[in-house]
Write a protein that holds these residues in place. Structure first.
Motif, PDB file in Angstrom:
ATOM      1  N   LEU A  91      19.783 -95.592  22.285  1.00 21.82           N
ATOM      2  CA  LEU A  91      20.191 -94.510  21.393  1.00 21.82           C
ATOM      3  C   LEU A  91      19.525 -93.202  21.802  1.00 21.82           C
ATOM      4  CD1 LEU A  91      20.045 -96.358  17.942  1.00 21.82           C
ATOM      5  CD2 LEU A  91      22.060 -95.846  19.333  1.00 21.82           C
ATOM      6  N   GLY A  92      20.323 -92.140  21.890  1.00 20.35           N
ATOM      7  CA  GLY A  92      19.778 -90.813  22.175  1.00 20.35           C
ATOM      8  C   GLY A  92      19.569 -90.498  23.638  1.00 20.35           C
ATOM      9  N   TRP A  93      19.964 -91.413  24.545  1.00 18.19           N
ATOM     10  CA  TRP A  93      19.656 -91.169  25.952  1.00 18.19           C
ATOM     11  C   TRP A  93      20.430 -89.988  26.535  1.00 18.19           C
ATOM     12  CZ3 TRP A  93      22.570 -90.894  30.324  1.00 18.19           C
ATOM     13  CH2 TRP A  93      23.854 -91.436  30.300  1.00 18.19           C
ATOM     14  N   GLU A  94      21.669 -89.751  26.058  1.00 18.70           N
ATOM     15  CA  GLU A  94      22.450 -88.633  26.604  1.00 18.70           C
ATOM     16  C   GLU A  94      21.770 -87.292  26.321  1.00 18.70           C
ATOM     17  OE1 GLU A  94      23.717 -90.887  24.471  1.00 18.70           O
ATOM     18  OE2 GLU A  94      25.642 -91.675  25.210  1.00 18.70           O
ATOM     19  N   LEU A  95      21.321 -87.098  25.077  1.00 16.51           N
ATOM     20  CA  LEU A  95      20.615 -85.867  24.734  1.00 16.51           C
ATOM     21  C   LEU A  95      19.302 -85.779  25.508  1.00 16.51           C
ATOM     22  CD1 LEU A  95      20.116 -83.309  23.120  1.00 16.51           C
ATOM     23  CD2 LEU A  95      19.342 -84.708  21.212  1.00 16.51           C
TER      24      LEU A  95
ATOM     25  N   ALA B 137      10.493 -87.623  20.787  1.00 12.81           N
ATOM     26  CA  ALA B 137      10.542 -87.501  19.328  1.00 12.81           C
ATOM     27  C   ALA B 137      11.866 -86.899  18.869  1.00 12.81           C
ATOM     28  CB  ALA B 137       9.382 -86.633  18.847  1.00 12.81           C
ATOM     29  N   GLN B 138      12.390 -85.952  19.649  1.00 15.35           N
ATOM     30  CA  GLN B 138      13.621 -85.266  19.269  1.00 15.35           C
ATOM     31  C   GLN B 138      14.843 -86.164  19.417  1.00 15.35           C
ATOM     32  OE1 GLN B 138      14.074 -81.433  21.133  1.00 15.35           O
ATOM     33  NE2 GLN B 138      16.163 -81.168  20.461  1.00 15.35           N
ATOM     34  N   THR B 139      14.809 -87.056  20.389  1.00 17.08           N
ATOM     35  CA  THR B 139      16.001 -87.849  20.707  1.00 17.08           C
ATOM     36  C   THR B 139      15.891 -89.318  20.331  1.00 17.08           C
ATOM     37  OG1 THR B 139      15.212 -88.393  22.942  1.00 17.08           O
ATOM     38  CG2 THR B 139      16.449 -86.335  22.676  1.00 17.08           C
ATOM     39  N   GLY B 140      14.682 -89.827  20.228  1.00 17.59           N
ATOM     40  CA  GLY B 140      14.498 -91.249  19.988  1.00 17.59           C
ATOM     41  C   GLY B 140      14.659 -92.091  21.244  1.00 17.59           C
ATOM     42  N   ALA B 141      14.847 -91.435  22.375  1.00 18.16           N
ATOM     43  CA  ALA B 141      15.067 -92.156  23.634  1.00 18.16           C
ATOM     44  C   ALA B 141      13.739 -92.532  24.285  1.00 18.16           C
ATOM     45  CB  ALA B 141      15.890 -91.292  24.590  1.00 18.16           C
ATOM     46  N   ASN B 142      13.820 -93.440  25.229  1.00 22.99           N
ATOM     47  CA  ASN B 142      12.643 -93.866  25.990  1.00 22.99           C
ATOM     48  C   ASN B 142      12.669 -93.192  27.355  1.00 22.99           C
ATOM     49  OD1 ASN B 142      10.377 -95.229  26.900  1.00 22.99           O
ATOM     50  ND2 ASN B 142      11.503 -97.086  27.444  1.00 22.99           N
ATOM     51  N   ILE B 143      11.590 -92.472  27.674  1.00 23.47           N
ATOM     52  CA  ILE B 143      11.484 -91.758  28.949  1.00 23.47           C
ATOM     53  C   ILE B 143      10.205 -92.209  29.639  1.00 23.47           C
ATOM     54  CG2 ILE B 143      11.295 -89.505  30.077  1.00 23.47           C
ATOM     55  CD1 ILE B 143      12.602 -88.354  27.502  1.00 23.47           C
ATOM     56  N   ALA B 144      10.320 -92.557  30.903  1.00 25.02           N
ATOM     57  CA  ALA B 144       9.155 -93.003  31.669  1.00 25.02           C
ATOM     58  C   ALA B 144       8.929 -92.069  32.852  1.00 25.02           C
ATOM     59  CB  ALA B 144       9.364 -94.434  32.161  1.00 25.02           C
ATOM     60  N   VAL B 145       7.666 -91.712  33.088  1.00 26.36           N
ATOM     61  CA  VAL B 145       7.296 -90.917  34.259  1.00 26.36           C
ATOM     62  C   VAL B 145       6.425 -91.799  35.146  1.00 26.36           C
ATOM     63  CG1 VAL B 145       6.202 -88.824  35.121  1.00 26.36           C
ATOM     64  CG2 VAL B 145       7.358 -88.800  32.902  1.00 26.36           C
ATOM     65  N   ASP B 146       6.997 -92.236  36.254  1.00 27.83           N
ATOM     66  CA  ASP B 146       6.315 -93.152  37.174  1.00 27.83           C
ATOM     67  C   ASP B 146       5.638 -92.337  38.277  1.00 27.83           C
ATOM     68  OD1 ASP B 146       5.491 -95.053  38.956  1.00 27.83           O
ATOM     69  OD2 ASP B 146       7.470 -95.916  39.323  1.00 27.83           O
ATOM     70  N   GLN B 147       4.299 -92.296  38.236  1.00 28.00           N
ATOM     71  CA  GLN B 147       3.544 -91.517  39.225  1.00 28.00           C
ATOM     72  C   GLN B 147       2.898 -92.411  40.283  1.00 28.00           C
ATOM     73  OE1 GLN B 147       1.530 -87.846  38.108  1.00 28.00           O
ATOM     74  NE2 GLN B 147       1.760 -88.394  35.947  1.00 28.00           N
TER      75      GLN B 147
ATOM     76  N   SER C 105      17.032-101.013  31.281  1.00 21.62           N
ATOM     77  CA  SER C 105      18.107-100.426  32.067  1.00 21.62           C
ATOM     78  C   SER C 105      17.934 -98.916  32.178  1.00 21.62           C
ATOM     79  CB  SER C 105      19.458-100.751  31.420  1.00 21.62           C
ATOM     80  OG  SER C 105      20.508-100.157  32.145  1.00 21.62           O
ATOM     81  N   VAL C 106      17.952 -98.422  33.404  1.00 18.98           N
ATOM     82  CA  VAL C 106      17.765 -96.992  33.649  1.00 18.98           C
ATOM     83  C   VAL C 106      19.111 -96.279  33.588  1.00 18.98           C
ATOM     84  CG1 VAL C 106      16.983 -95.261  35.296  1.00 18.98           C
ATOM     85  CG2 VAL C 106      15.746 -97.421  35.090  1.00 18.98           C
ATOM     86  N   ALA C 107      19.224 -95.295  32.688  1.00 14.16           N
ATOM     87  CA  ALA C 107      20.464 -94.527  32.556  1.00 14.16           C
ATOM     88  C   ALA C 107      20.515 -93.382  33.557  1.00 14.16           C
ATOM     89  CB  ALA C 107      20.590 -93.985  31.133  1.00 14.16           C
ATOM     90  N   ALA C 108      19.365 -92.751  33.817  1.00 10.14           N
ATOM     91  CA  ALA C 108      19.298 -91.631  34.760  1.00 10.14           C
ATOM     92  C   ALA C 108      17.904 -91.599  35.378  1.00 10.14           C
ATOM     93  CB  ALA C 108      19.588 -90.317  34.047  1.00 10.14           C
ATOM     94  N   GLU C 109      17.847 -91.192  36.624  1.00 13.55           N
ATOM     95  CA  GLU C 109      16.569 -91.195  37.353  1.00 13.55           C
ATOM     96  C   GLU C 109      16.466 -89.930  38.200  1.00 13.55           C
ATOM     97  OE1 GLU C 109      15.070 -95.004  39.018  1.00 13.55           O
ATOM     98  OE2 GLU C 109      15.123 -93.951  40.948  1.00 13.55           O
ATOM     99  N   TYR C 110      15.288 -89.305  38.189  1.00 10.24           N
ATOM    100  CA  TYR C 110      15.084 -88.056  38.930  1.00 10.24           C
ATOM    101  C   TYR C 110      13.798 -88.146  39.755  1.00 10.24           C
ATOM    102  CZ  TYR C 110      18.487 -86.408  35.554  1.00 10.24           C
ATOM    103  OH  TYR C 110      19.615 -86.270  34.782  1.00 10.24           O
TER     104      TYR C 110
ATOM    105  N   VAL D 121      25.177 -81.744  19.082  1.00 13.48           N
ATOM    106  CA  VAL D 121      26.233 -81.991  18.090  1.00 13.48           C
ATOM    107  C   VAL D 121      26.514 -83.489  17.985  1.00 13.48           C
ATOM    108  CG1 VAL D 121      28.696 -81.697  17.595  1.00 13.48           C
ATOM    109  CG2 VAL D 121      27.315 -79.716  18.247  1.00 13.48           C
ATOM    110  N   HIS D 122      26.646 -84.156  19.143  1.00 11.51           N
ATOM    111  CA  HIS D 122      26.866 -85.606  19.140  1.00 11.51           C
ATOM    112  C   HIS D 122      25.708 -86.326  18.446  1.00 11.51           C
ATOM    113  CE1 HIS D 122      30.562 -86.066  21.312  1.00 11.51           C
ATOM    114  NE2 HIS D 122      30.127 -85.434  22.395  1.00 11.51           N
ATOM    115  N   GLN D 123      24.496 -85.853  18.731  1.00  8.91           N
ATOM    116  CA  GLN D 123      23.317 -86.472  18.134  1.00  8.91           C
ATOM    117  C   GLN D 123      23.339 -86.318  16.614  1.00  8.91           C
ATOM    118  OE1 GLN D 123      21.041 -88.151  19.723  1.00  8.91           O
ATOM    119  NE2 GLN D 123      19.230 -88.237  18.419  1.00  8.91           N
TER     120      GLN D 123
END
Length: 236
Positions: A145-149, A119-129, A91-96, A70-72
């Motif tokens: 933008l879109g990081w919360e979603l 694509a759905q959120t427009g956010a940047n997501i990184a998977v560090d292996q 800047s990292v907003a959340a890390e798992y 809804v916010h998005q």
């Protein structure tokens, strides 16, 4: 609370945004319900005051996802705030930290699941292996933008990855208990509620594999820290 625990929230919506949120023929609101699994009800009884409200009900996880969607949706009708490229990029907003055994399912074939969230959120997501030889990788949701979603969708995907991987493990490769088939229905409960309660109370990942039901039993598998697994077994 467990992600599957019942939840309900009310969100106040500026009347000028209501039409866009609902969409033509209600399509936008229906899309949010489909994506999240939550139920959304729009109340426009106060529209003359310039506001309406939307009530969101469902599991805690579904409600959180619907709220983020809804916010998005509403943010799309507002002018985008300037974004500091340094913040967006670094800047990292959340890390798992995710065990390596779950990474393949989380990413999806060809990285399709991570690409879908981006694509759905427009956010940047990184998977560090880079730490995969140590048995884990790190998923990072970057500020922007879109990081919360994106963060909500990442949490949902991680939950799916853990349960699916545990479900498909070979017999004997995880903590497990054999359940007589005659008691399986009672253990699951109506709509899976009893099994959800076991997860909620114990904090463990719990799945029920019924591939062996024709042999008169099913297999309950557990994952998580030792205390949570022991707690889940005691509840069962």
């Amino acid at each position: 609370l467990s992600p599957s625990a019942p939840a309900a929230i009310n969100m106040t919506i500026q009347q000028t945004n209501v039409g866009y949120l609902i969409g033509k023929g209600g399509e936008s609101l229906k899309s949010i319900q489909t994506q999240s699994g939550a139920n959304l009800q729009m109340d426009q009884s106060q529209k003359e005051l310039g506001i309406s409200s939307v009530r969101i009900t469902g599991s805690e996880q579904a409600v959180a996802l619907a709220k983020a969607l809804v916010h998005q949706r509403i943010s799309e009708v507002k002018p985008a705030a300037p974004v500091d490229p340094v913040v967006l990029g670094g800047s990292v907003a959340a890390e798992y930290r995710i065990e390596q055994v779950y990474v393949g399912f989380f990413i999806g074939r060809g990285g399709e699941q991570v690409k879908r969230i981006k694509a759905q959120t427009g956010a940047n997501i990184a998977v560090d292996q880079s730490t995969k030889d140590s048995g884990y990788s790190v998923v990072k949701v970057m500020h922007g933008l879109g990081w919360e979603l994106a963060n909500t969708l990442v949490q949902h995907r991680l939950e799916q990855a853990k349960e699916a991987t545990l479900q498909n493990m070979a017999p004997g490769s995880a903590e497990e208990v054999l359940i007589p088939q005659a008691t399986v229905g009672w253990l699951i409960g109506r709509g899976g509620e009893s099994l959800k309660q076991v997860k909620h109370q114990s904090g463990a990942i719990v799945v029920l594999n019924q591939d062996t039901k024709d042999k008169g039993y099913s297999i309950m598998r557990f994952a998580g820290d030792a205390a949570a697994v022991a707690n889940a077994k005691n509840i069962i």
